[in-house]
Write an enzyme that holds these catalytic residues in place. Structure first.
Site, PDB file in Angstrom:
ATOM      1  N   GLU A 134     -22.678 -95.766   2.609  1.00 16.49           N
ATOM      2  CA  GLU A 134     -23.975 -95.778   1.922  1.00 16.49           C
ATOM      3  C   GLU A 134     -23.730 -96.447   0.578  1.00 16.49           C
ATOM      4  O   GLU A 134     -23.110 -95.855  -0.310  1.00 16.49           O
ATOM      5  CB  GLU A 134     -24.472 -94.343   1.695  1.00 16.49           C
TER       6      GLU A 134
ATOM      7  N   LYS B  93     -14.286 -85.317  -1.807  1.00 14.21           N
ATOM      8  CA  LYS B  93     -13.917 -85.614  -3.195  1.00 14.21           C
ATOM      9  C   LYS B  93     -15.165 -86.025  -3.977  1.00 14.21           C
ATOM     10  O   LYS B  93     -15.783 -87.051  -3.689  1.00 14.21           O
ATOM     11  CB  LYS B  93     -12.901 -86.752  -3.266  1.00 14.21           C
TER      12      LYS B  93
ATOM     13  N   GLU C 156     -26.992-105.158  -8.980  1.00 11.35           N
ATOM     14  CA  GLU C 156     -27.377-103.774  -9.262  1.00 11.35           C
ATOM     15  C   GLU C 156     -26.932-103.405 -10.681  1.00 11.35           C
ATOM     16  O   GLU C 156     -25.763-103.562 -11.026  1.00 11.35           O
ATOM     17  CB  GLU C 156     -26.684-102.861  -8.248  1.00 11.35           C
TER      18      GLU C 156
ATOM     19  N   GLY D 163     -21.208 -94.882  -2.432  1.00 16.46           N
ATOM     20  CA  GLY D 163     -20.763 -95.442  -3.705  1.00 16.46           C
ATOM     21  C   GLY D 163     -21.075 -96.922  -3.750  1.00 16.46           C
ATOM     22  O   GLY D 163     -21.967 -97.410  -3.041  1.00 16.46           O
ATOM     23  N   SER D 164     -20.320 -97.637  -4.538  1.00 13.36           N
ATOM     24  CA  SER D 164     -20.621 -99.049  -4.753  1.00 13.36           C
ATOM     25  C   SER D 164     -20.210 -99.898  -3.543  1.00 13.36           C
ATOM     26  O   SER D 164     -19.304 -99.538  -2.787  1.00 13.36           O
ATOM     27  CB  SER D 164     -19.871 -99.539  -5.992  1.00 13.36           C
ATOM     28  N   THR D 165     -20.848-101.038  -3.399  1.00 12.91           N
ATOM     29  CA  THR D 165     -20.515-101.964  -2.310  1.00 12.91           C
ATOM     30  C   THR D 165     -19.075-102.447  -2.472  1.00 12.91           C
ATOM     31  O   THR D 165     -18.348-102.622  -1.491  1.00 12.91           O
ATOM     32  CB  THR D 165     -21.513-103.137  -2.312  1.00 12.91           C
TER      33      THR D 165
ATOM     34  N   CYS E   7     -29.411 -95.238  -6.237  1.00  9.54           N
ATOM     35  CA  CYS E   7     -29.065 -96.370  -5.363  1.00  9.54           C
ATOM     36  C   CYS E   7     -30.296 -97.118  -4.902  1.00  9.54           C
ATOM     37  O   CYS E   7     -30.294 -98.329  -4.788  1.00  9.54           O
ATOM     38  CB  CYS E   7     -28.279 -95.861  -4.167  1.00  9.54           C
TER      39      CYS E   7
ATOM     40  N   GLY F 208     -16.900 -99.829  -1.156  1.00  6.65           N
ATOM     41  CA  GLY F 208     -17.167 -99.775   0.285  1.00  6.65           C
ATOM     42  C   GLY F 208     -16.367-100.836   1.024  1.00  6.65           C
ATOM     43  O   GLY F 208     -15.812-100.592   2.100  1.00  6.65           O
TER      44      GLY F 208
HETATM   45  P1  NAP Z   1     -17.933 -95.919  -6.931  1.00  9.18           P
HETATM   46  O1  NAP Z   1     -17.258 -96.392  -8.126  1.00  9.18           O
HETATM   47  O2  NAP Z   1     -17.916 -96.772  -5.729  1.00  9.18           O
HETATM   48  O3  NAP Z   1     -17.317 -94.487  -6.610  1.00  9.18           O
HETATM   49  C1  NAP Z   1     -17.807 -93.666  -5.589  1.00  9.18           C
HETATM   50  C2  NAP Z   1     -16.741 -92.667  -5.201  1.00  9.18           C
HETATM   51  O4  NAP Z   1     -15.637 -93.371  -4.647  1.00  9.18           O
HETATM   52  C3  NAP Z   1     -16.177 -91.869  -6.347  1.00  9.18           C
HETATM   53  O5  NAP Z   1     -15.861 -90.581  -5.903  1.00  9.18           O
HETATM   54  C4  NAP Z   1     -14.919 -92.635  -6.699  1.00  9.18           C
HETATM   55  O6  NAP Z   1     -13.939 -91.869  -7.362  1.00  9.18           O
HETATM   56  C5  NAP Z   1     -14.446 -93.029  -5.323  1.00  9.18           C
HETATM   57  N1  NAP Z   1     -13.568 -94.194  -5.294  1.00  9.18           N
HETATM   58  C6  NAP Z   1     -13.541 -95.243  -6.142  1.00  9.18           C
HETATM   59  N2  NAP Z   1     -12.601 -96.143  -5.745  1.00  9.18           N
HETATM   60  C7  NAP Z   1     -12.050 -95.639  -4.613  1.00  9.18           C
HETATM   61  C8  NAP Z   1     -11.049 -96.089  -3.717  1.00  9.18           C
HETATM   62  N3  NAP Z   1     -10.420 -97.238  -3.890  1.00  9.18           N
HETATM   63  N4  NAP Z   1     -10.732 -95.312  -2.661  1.00  9.18           N
HETATM   64  C9  NAP Z   1     -11.369 -94.155  -2.441  1.00  9.18           C
HETATM   65  N5  NAP Z   1     -12.313 -93.664  -3.258  1.00  9.18           N
HETATM   66  C10 NAP Z   1     -12.666 -94.404  -4.323  1.00  9.18           C
HETATM   67  O7  NAP Z   1     -19.479 -95.613  -7.185  1.00  9.18           O
HETATM   68  P2  NAP Z   1     -20.129 -94.775  -8.351  1.00  9.18           P
HETATM   69  O8  NAP Z   1     -20.086 -95.588  -9.580  1.00  9.18           O
HETATM   70  O9  NAP Z   1     -19.586 -93.398  -8.348  1.00  9.18           O
HETATM   71  O10 NAP Z   1     -21.629 -94.656  -7.819  1.00  9.18           O
HETATM   72  C11 NAP Z   1     -22.575 -95.620  -8.022  1.00  9.18           C
HETATM   73  C12 NAP Z   1     -22.767 -96.450  -6.767  1.00  9.18           C
HETATM   74  O11 NAP Z   1     -23.108 -95.600  -5.668  1.00  9.18           O
HETATM   75  C13 NAP Z   1     -23.926 -97.408  -6.900  1.00  9.18           C
HETATM   76  O12 NAP Z   1     -23.569 -98.660  -6.393  1.00  9.18           O
HETATM   77  C14 NAP Z   1     -25.003 -96.767  -6.038  1.00  9.18           C
HETATM   78  O13 NAP Z   1     -25.950 -97.674  -5.562  1.00  9.18           O
HETATM   79  C15 NAP Z   1     -24.216 -96.136  -4.964  1.00  9.18           C
HETATM   80  N6  NAP Z   1     -24.963 -95.068  -4.299  1.00  9.18           N
HETATM   81  C16 NAP Z   1     -25.426 -95.278  -3.030  1.00  9.18           C
HETATM   82  C17 NAP Z   1     -26.172 -94.298  -2.401  1.00  9.18           C
HETATM   83  C18 NAP Z   1     -26.699 -94.518  -1.001  1.00  9.18           C
HETATM   84  O14 NAP Z   1     -27.111 -93.556  -0.373  1.00  9.18           O
HETATM   85  N7  NAP Z   1     -26.685 -95.729  -0.487  1.00  9.18           N
HETATM   86  C19 NAP Z   1     -26.450 -93.090  -3.038  1.00  9.18           C
HETATM   87  C20 NAP Z   1     -25.962 -92.921  -4.327  1.00  9.18           C
HETATM   88  C21 NAP Z   1     -25.214 -93.905  -4.954  1.00  9.18           C
HETATM   89  P3  NAP Z   1     -13.871 -91.845  -8.949  1.00  9.18           P
HETATM   90  O15 NAP Z   1     -15.201 -91.368  -9.408  1.00  9.18           O
HETATM   91  O16 NAP Z   1     -12.783 -90.905  -9.202  1.00  9.18           O
HETATM   92  O17 NAP Z   1     -13.603 -93.262  -9.382  1.00  9.18           O
END
Ligand code: NAP
Length: 815
Positions: A267, A193, A398, A245-247, A301, A250
């Site tokens: 991650e 997804k 962050e 995604g976000s902590t 990230c 996670g």
């Molecule tokens: P996010 O809000 O955590 O969302 C990431 C993904 O998870 C999206 O596809 C989101 O869907 C989905 N999601 C959200 N809530 C969910 C739930 N309860 N159950 C299952 N899936 C869910 O993060 P983001 O805002 O997209 O990305 C930014 C974050 O990613 C930052 O914190 C960044 O540091 C981190 N990141 C980490 C890395 C790494 O390698 N460590 C790399 C890139 C980014 P929707 O979009 O539909 O809400």
């Protein structure tokens, strides 16, 4: 219109637009409406709900995509399950050909992919064209190679099964490649997804994959909100979740998958330090900062978002940086001369803006260059905030945007302390011309990737992932393969335990100390020789210690007779043991800083001393468990063998040189995890204990052992072996008592880096669930039987894998 002379004098850039015609044609061909990609077909659910995708640079509608519901998620998982049967069984060599075809096809369509990525996400075409898409292809080439080699090199492993993958919006294609390529290579099938803000490039990728001839169902792409993501996570037929995604999210996923036997890799976020020492090449370091924090508008990230500069060069450096910021070009992502494009979405723009206001409210000085930014579209100026306190929320949290905060330090020790003053541990960048200093600092920073005199470098051959709340698991490199494999002997655990309902109270981990046990009546007579009482104590910091609560616990034999007593440990005993385990790291030389050779010598010495007491330990096992002398003997002999095995591994698992595209050296160092809390199984009371303790300490960790609750006496006898084997105090600490009660304290303890638990299915659930509070790494047995005598099950590669975390250090060489 400027004259040539005027242009020469001002050196102004003219526009260099990239055409979006091919992207528009592709979108039009789909009527700007997309279904879900399942079984290599577009699936349009009845009464589908669509939602729009806008170009963040100009708010123009690009297309609409489908909101998947439970039916579609089920359909995709079924497709992946059906495909798994054949995909996992064909040879690695055959799969390699498919991956190779995908890599080739990506290259054939690279311009289309790059332009679509830029219009969908807002990132500059220079980046999507030169970084994201080439790395997308590189990952498929790299893992085509591992697929080719799998049958020979990884024959002790099997694929995990159906993998649910959830990715963020900042690098839609790159994150997809990091997840899909290793999963497919190792024989898994996928339901992925993409994030809601950016889902179009994943759909184009799906078509490219189908064109490459990949069999139906191997890759399925589901668009939808976080609800659809949640459906994938909870689906019983999904065997592993790979999330970026976000902590915050996670943490939710850790709790949702707890106790289910699903593998999980996370991650997560970061607040990575960028350290500039006084002897750094300051002009290069300024360019480094630009790449670290303004690459992809800071929505990275591992962005170097915390600038730490040595005090005596700070003023000069910040001045140089501000001068450079004045030249940053912000504008149309499709302009090839642009440095920074658009922020992905209005809500993200608002978040960034509100963080900048907070920074100013917290006493920071804000600098934003006086540069042109388009009126329309989601553009944000590069921003620098100086003068903040290290504890300010803008320094700690962050921001995920083009906002840099800056602090100063006086000496290397202070630099390391500031760098590690964060709950994250994703990456760091160290700038110094002194290689001794740079490598020393790199070894002390707690993060998964360290770039020396460079930043934001990525490659298929190098793993990427976090320490602490930046998550666990690695993507990329050989280490990334293990996220998609399980040992060949071990099928997916399906624990027989129903998690409590949200809010439902549980008594897990609660414990009431026991009262005296009345023995059977013994008549007093002249022949009777009363036993000399021997009460086993705890073992903390290299000394025997009385239980803090002054309670003891009876140890019974198979017939129900009391054969001894041990201390009944409590929270305070665990706290003391954790403190001692930490002190053993800080001692000079700390346990993790000792040579592998030295640790090996100590492990051999433990083996030697255990062997000297072989008969005594055999007798003890017979007495506790009632098993035959022969089988107890074989347990002791295998325990000695295990100590030899990990003495051997103590100096042979340090890491490897990664063959990345960097001109220089990229080293993957297998670092110790830190302090590990280990709850041992009841079966094999000595062998289970030794099989878990030995790999952990061989690899430089210090441990708090909770021995078998039922049969703890071989662990308490073990103190004497440790005492006579030169094991420094605090390296191995042993707290006896109620396993789940003690484990609960270990999991909740902020200073325990990881917990291994080999108790019940219920306990495994709680360990995984509670660990989400600070994203502690865990390794649990789900209450499944394990034959500890067997070399694969009791000493396989997974023990070393769990005892280490990989840090990749990038060091460019040459002028
Ligand atoms: P996010 O809000 O955590 O969302 C990431 C993904 O998870 C999206 O596809 C989101 O869907 C989905 N999601 C959200 N809530 C969910 C739930 N309860 N159950 C299952 N899936 C869910 O993060 P983001 O805002 O997209 O990305 C930014 C974050 O990613 C930052 O914190 C960044 O540091 C981190 N990141 C980490 C890395 C790494 O390698 N460590 C790399 C890139 C980014 P929707 O979009 O539909 O809400």
């Amino acid at each position: 219109m400027s004259t040539l002379l005027e242009i020469f004098e001002t050196m102004e850039y003219g526009p260099a637009p990239e055409s979006d015609a091919a992207v528009n044609t592709w979108l039009e061909e789909h009527g700007r409406k997309f279904g879900l990609f399942i079984n290599n077909q577009w699936v349009q659910p009845e009464n589908a709900k669509y939602y729009p995708s806008l170009n963040p640079a100009n708010h123009v509608l690009l297309a609409e995509t489908t909101q998947a519901g439970q039916t579609e998620v089920d359909l995709a998982v079924t497709a992946a399950r059906n495909a798994f049967d054949s995909w996992s069984k064909i040879s690695g060599m055959k799969r390699a050909r498919y991956l190779y075809a995908i890599a080739r096809n990506i290259q054939k369509h690279q311009r289309l992919l790059a332009v679509l990525e830029s219009v969908d996400n807002g990132k500059p075409i220079r980046e999507s064209r030169d970084i994201d898409v080439p790395l997308l292809a590189r990952h498929f080439y790299y893992y085509a190679g591992w697929s080719q080699l799998m049958d020979r090199e990884l024959s002790d492993y099997q694929p995990v099964g159906v993998v649910g993958q959830i990715i963020p919006w900042n690098f839609p294609l790159l994150m997809l490649a990091w997840k899909i390529a290793p999963a497919l290579a190792m024989g898994n099938t996928v339901v992925l997804k993409p994030a809601s803000y950016t889902r179009l490039s994943a759909l184009l990728f799906a078509e490219i994959v189908a064109e490459s001839g990949l069999p139906p169902g191997v890759i399925n792409i589901i668009t939808g909100s976080s609800k659809a993501g949640s459906m994938i996570v909870k689906h019983p037929d999904v065997d592993k979740i790979a999330f970026t995604g976000s902590t915050e999210v996670g943490r939710i996923l850790r709790r949702q998958t707890a106790g289910s036997g699903k593998k999980l890799s996370l991650e997560l976020g970061g607040k990575s330090p960028f350290l500039v020492f006084e002897d750094a090449d300051l002009d290069s370091a300024v360019e480094g900062v630009v790449d670290a924090i303004w690459f992809n508008q800071g929505q990275v990230c591992c962005a170097g978002s915390r600038l730490l500069v040595q005090e005596n060069v700070a003023e000069n450096f910040i001045q140089k940086l501000k001068t450079r910021m004045d030249k940053i070009r912000v504008g149309d992502p499709l302009d090839k001369c642009i440095d920074m494009g658009a922020i992905v979405d209005q809500s993200q723009w608002d978040t960034i803006n509100s963080w900048v206001k907070t920074g100013v409210d917290e006493g920071g000085d804000l600098f934003q260059p006086d540069i042109q930014v388009p009126d329309k579209g989601l553009f944000y100026k590069p921003s620098l905030i100086t003068g903040l306190n290290p504890a300010a929320s803008t320094v700690q949290e962050e921001i995920f945007g083009p906002v840099l905060v800056s602090l100063t330090f006086r000496n290397p020790a202070e630099a390391v302390a500031l760098a590690n003053n964060t709950r994250y541990g994703l990456a760091a960048s160290v700038w110094s011309e002194n290689i001794n200093l740079a490598l020393d600092v790199a070894s002390k920073i707690k993060a998964g990737t360290i770039w020396i005199n460079c930043t934001n470098l990525f490659d298929g051959a190098s793993g990427f992932g976090g320490y602490r709340e930046s998550g666990f698991g690695r993507e990329g490199g050989k280490e990334g393969l293990f996220e998609y494999l399980r040992p060949a002997w071990n099928s997916r655990p399906r624990p027989d335990f129903k998690p409590p309902q949200p809010g439902q109270k549980t008594s897990w981990g609660q414990h009431t100390p026991s009262r005296p046990v009345l023995p059977s009546q013994v008549e007093l007579n002249d022949q009777l020789q009363p036993k000399v009482d021997r009460t086993a104590k705890m073992y903390i910091g290299g000394k025997q210690a009385r239980p803090d609560g002054n309670y003891t616990m009876p140890v019974m034999n198979k017939k129900g007779e009391m054969i001894g007593q041990v201390g009944d440990g409590n929270r305070k005993d665990i706290r003391n043991a954790v403190e001692a385990a930490h002190a053993a790291h800080l001692a000079k030389p700390g346990w993790s800083m000792r040579h592998g050779y030295n640790r090996a010598q100590i492990l051999y010495f433990i083996a030697e001393n255990l062997n000297a007491r072989n008969a005594e330990f055999t007798q003890r096992i017979v007495e506790m468990t009632g098993q035959s002398k022969k089988s107890a003997q074989s347990e002791v002999d295998t325990a000695i063998e295990r100590l030899f095995t990990y003495a051997a591994w103590a100096d042979k698992y340090g890491g490897s040189v990664q063959e990345t595209t960097l001109r220089g050296i990229t080293v993957a160092v297998n670092e110790p995890v830190g302090v590990i809390g280990i709850a041992c199984p009841d079966e094999y009371p000595l062998l289970g204990f030794v099989s878990l303790m030995a790999p952990a300490i061989a690899r430089g960790n210090t441990v708090v052992m909770v021995p078998s609750q039922k049969h703890p006496l071989s662990a308490t006898d073990f103190y004497q072996v440790l005492d006579t084997s030169d094991v420094p105090g605090g390296v191995v600490n042993i707290v006896t008592g109620n396993r789940d009660h003690l484990t609960k304290t270990l999991v909740e303890h902020e200073d325990v880096d990881m917990v291994w638990y080999f108790g019940s299915a219920e306990g495994s659930y709680h360990v995984e669930f509670e660990s989400a509070a600070n994203m502690k790494r865990t390794w649990v047995g789900y209450g499944q039987p394990r034959n500890w005598l067997d070399d694969e099950q009791g000493a396989g590669h997974e023990f070393l894998h769990e005892a280490t975390q990989v840090k990749n250090i990038w060091v460019p060489t040459g002028e």
